[in-house]
Each structure stands twice: as structure tokens, then as C-alpha cells.
Design a protein around this motif. Structure first.
Motif, short mmCIF file in Angstrom:
data_model
loop_
_atom_site.label_atom_id
_atom_site.label_comp_id
_atom_site.label_asym_id
_atom_site.label_seq_id
_atom_site.Cartn_x
_atom_site.Cartn_y
_atom_site.Cartn_z
N SER A 234 -4.57 30.91 27.88
CA SER A 234 -4.26 31.56 26.42
C SER A 234 -3.20 32.97 26.48
N LEU A 235 -3.43 33.62 27.76
CA LEU A 235 -2.51 34.59 27.96
C LEU A 235 -0.97 33.92 27.92
N GLN A 239 2.32 33.98 24.65
CA GLN A 239 3.54 34.48 24.63
C GLN A 239 4.55 34.10 23.82
N ALA A 357 -7.25 37.50 25.18
CA ALA A 357 -5.96 37.03 25.33
C ALA A 357 -5.07 37.65 24.06
N VAL A 360 -4.91 41.50 25.22
CA VAL A 360 -4.14 41.84 26.19
C VAL A 360 -2.38 41.26 25.97
N ALA A 361 -2.32 39.96 25.59
CA ALA A 361 -1.02 39.36 25.51
C ALA A 361 0.08 40.41 24.84
#
Length: 423
Positions: A234-235, A239, A357, A360-361
Motif C-alpha cells: 500500500s505504501l 505514491q 499506509a 505514512v505515505a
């Protein structure tokens, strides 16, 4: 391939699925036709409002934090209250929150409401996924998840192109349009979809089968491994929504150009998801997940060499193929490892990986691009892809002989117009 062969292949791809699945599929399609906030939030805050990349990363991360909070709670509610009421409440509240976000002016208010949007929009995922596992036979689930993902991206492809041009004139119109379509989804679910939550049989009650709690999910080592790898994948994929628009904006590309580039992702999935799923449906999921992780990582790494709209669109083609392979395969694995009476909690924990994610992403993309440049971000994606590929290879060794029973042995819930019965 002849026209008759194509028609036969299409019929085989959609045949045998229950009517309730198609109403759920329609709800998904309508919902994604209005997907404006998730796609254009970054450009809205940078180009329209003039905020820095770090602040944008913070706001979008709060959007992800809302999803983190709601994932587990919605999973529990899905098991306790039922799939249908959880889904209706989540979609109705999302419509309100998205409309509200369009009118926010103060930075703090934008951040708070963005978190609310993330919380409400993510709350529907465990219910949708659990309901799909309830109403579709185990042997048809990979195909069903692929068709649902196809609907997501059909709506995404259309909305990306249309919303990109709408954003050139009015971001508020985009927010209100998404709110209206999300509210329509809530009405559709309320009218057309019966409750599908499995009920315990008399034999299960007599055996005093223990209730499945969150502790049960956390102690399931193989499933939590899937959750961890889902976070890494997912990370990488996120993007496309966070790192790519930031990098394109910094390089001087317009909103409409980003809309066209990212629309390639949805368009390719619309064209290829069903035929590719037919090719991979009976193949080794371990190999499929390993290959998809490598394609995802290196596909985003190629973005560092994209200097035009067309070259960037070609890189999108690479990681889109990874999505096409990974999504139905991983969702089928999650459904396979989830016990019947704990699907909501298991799906909630799986959704949590995407929500974390989402948190964090954007922070990762904003920090790396602002301080080191986009090239380092794309290089890190290649590294994450290799780590995820290794993880899938290790996790799935001996799966058919270990924790995961063959899908054909799992019970299936058949939904009838008036009630649901466990068969």
C-alpha cells in the motif's frame, strides 16, 4: 480472438455471481465516480491554497489517521451490528464530511475535517469486503474481487479525467459532486442490499464456540504477516496519489496533466483487469504476489526517468499491471484466512494496513521530496518492492498444508430476499 470468443469470455467472467453482488458492485461504481478528495487533495492544498509540501503531507496524513481509527472500530461494528447498517452509516457520514471540507477556510479546520473524511470514508471498507465474502462462493471470490476492483477503477478513470478539468474551474464543485454520489450509494445500499452477516447455527451454539475478538486476529501469525505485507504494498501504490502529484507539481505539470497521467491507471485496469484475472485465477498465488511486488517497486522507480506526460504514463502502465495482479490475489487470500464469524474484524485489521499506509505515505512523500528530491523517493519504492516480494515468498511457503485451508472447504453464505442462511 474472434468476437464470439470475446463474448463467451465476458459471459464466463460475470456469470454465476448472485444478484446481491451486482448491487454491491453498482454501489462501488457510483461511489468511485465521485472520488475527488482522495485524488486531488494534494493539488488542491498546494496549487489552490498555496500550502507547503510538509503541511500538505500533514493534512493528508491526518486523513489517513482517521482511517486508522475507523478501520478496527468499523470491523467490530460489521460483526456486531451487521454489514448493511455499518455501510449505510459510513457512506451517509462521508457525504456530509466531504461537503463540509469544501467550505473550510482555516488551516486547522481543513486538517480536522480531512481527518473526519478519512475516518468516515474508510469505515465502509470492512463492511463491503465482509459482505462480498458472505455472498460469493469461495471458488468465485477472486473473480468477484477482481470485478469489484474493476468497478473501482472504471469510476476512478472517469472521475480522474472529469474532475481534473472541473478542478481547473472550481474545487468546491468537485467536493459537492463527491458528496452527492456518496449519498446516492448509501440510499442504494439501504434499498437494495439485505443483511448478509452469518448467524451461528444451533450446532455452533451447542458447542459453545468462542467468540472471535481482536485478540484472536492479532494472534493469527500468518494473517498478521499478510497485513504487514499489505502495508508495504500500500505504501508503494499510494505514491500514485501522494508522491506523483507532488513531484509533477514541483516539475511544473498542471492539474489537468496529472489527471490525464493518473487516469491511465484506471483506464488500464478497466481494460485488463478481467482478462488478466482469467489468466491468473488458477495460478500459484505465491508467485503472483511476488511478481506483483517487484513490478510495483520497479514501476515507481522508473518515475525518476519520466520527463514528459507520455513517459510518466508509461511508468504508470508498469505499476498498474502490479495492481491488477496483486489486488484480487491478495483479497482472495485475506478472505481465505478469515473465519466466517470474524470476517468483519479480520477485514478491519486488513483495512488497517491501508489506513496506516495512508498515514505514512504522504508524510514520507512530502518529507523526502522537500529535503532530498523525488529521485530518492522513487529509489526507496524499488527497495520496498523487493522487501515485500521476499516477504510474500517466505509467508506463503506451505500455505495449502498449513493455516490456510483450501478455499473450496470454506463455508459460504447464500443470501435470500427475506433472510440469510448459512449453507
Amino acid at each position: 480472438m474472434s468476437v464470439a470468443s470475446l463474448r463467451r469470455a465476458a459471459q464466463e467472467s460475470v456469470s454465476g455471481l448472485p444478484r446481491e453482488f451486482w448491487w454491491l458492485w453498482t454501489s462501488t461504481l457510483v461511489n468511485r465516480l465521485g472520488a475527488f478528495v482522495a485524488t486531488f487533495m494534494t493539488l488542491y492544498l498546494t496549487l489552490e491554497r498555496g500550502y507547503s509540501a510538509s503541511f500538505v503531507g500533514l493534512v493528508v496524513a491526518l486523513h489517513g489517521l482517521g482511517g486508522v481509527v475507523s478501520s478496527v472500530v468499523a470491523g467490530v461494528l460489521t460483526d456486531r451490528l451487521g454489514r448493511r447498517p455499518t455501510l449505510v452509516a459510513a457512506q451517509a457520514s462521508t457525504a456530509f464530511a466531504v461537503a463540509l471540507l469544501g467550505f473550510m477556510e482555516h488551516p486547522a479546520a481543513i486538517a480536522v475535517v480531512a481527518m473526519l473524511v478519512g475516518m468516515t470514508s474508510n469505515a465502509s471498507r470492512p463492511a463491503v469486503q465482509a459482505m462480498m465474502a458472505d455472498i460469493v462462493r469461495p471458488e468465485d471470490r477472486v473473480r468477484a474481487f477482481a470485478l469489484n476492483y474493476w468497478a473501482i477503477n472504471l469510476g476512478f478513470a472517469v472521475s480522474s479525467m472529469v474532475a481534473g478539468f472541473i478542478a481547473e474551474y472550481s474545487y468546491l464543485a468537485g467536493f459537492l459532486g463527491e458528496a452527492a454520489l456518496t449519498l446516492a450509494c448509501a440510499v442504494l445500499v439501504y434499498i437494495k442490499l439485505p443483511e448478509s452477516r452469518p448467524v451461528r447455527t444451533e450446532a455452533e451454539k451447542a458447542a459453545a464456540e468462542p467468540e472471535i475478538g481482536l485478540g484472536t486476529v492479532l494472534r493469527d501469525g500468518r494473517f498478521m504477516g499478510v497485513v504487514g505485507l499489505s502495508f508495504l504494498i500500500s505504501l508503494i501504490f499510494m505514491q500514485g496519489s501522494f508522491g506523483l502529484p507532488l513531484a509533477m507539481g514541483a516539475a511544473g505539470f498542471s492539474t489537468a496533466e496529472f489527471g490525464l497521467v493518473i487516469a491511465v491507471n484506471g483506464l488500464l485496469i478497466v481494460l485488463l483487469q478481467i482478462p488478466v484475472t482469467r489468466l491468473i485465477e488458477r495460478r500459484d498465488p505465491q508467485k503472483l504476489l511476488v511478481v506483483s511486488a517487484l513490478l510495483a517497486g520497479y514501476g515507481f522507480a522508473l518515475t525518476a526517468f519520466g520527463g514528459s506526460v507520455w513517459s510518466l504514463a508509461l511508468t504508470v502502465c508498469v505499476w498498474t499491471l502490479a495492481e491488477i495482479i496483486n489486488s484480487p490475489t491478495q483479497m482472495g487470500l485475506v478472505a481465505r484466512l478469515s473465519p466466517v464469524h470474524g470476517r468483519g474484524r479480520y477485514q478491519g485489521m486488513y483495512t488497517l494496513s491501508w489506513a496506516v499506509a495512508s498515514l505514512v505515505a504522504p508524510l514520507m512523500a512530502g518529507f523526502v521530496i522537500q529535503h532530498y528530491g523525488a529521485g530518492w523517493l522513487w529509489t526507496s519504492m524499488a527497495v520496498l518492492g523487493m522487501v515485500a516480494a521476499l516477504g510474500y515468498w517466505l509467508l506463503m511457503r506451505g500455505l495449502s498444508d498449513g493455516d490456510g485451508a483450501p478455499a473450496a472447504l470454506a463455508p459460504v453464505l447464500v443470501v435470500k430476499p427475506a433472510a440469510a442462511e448459512v449453507v
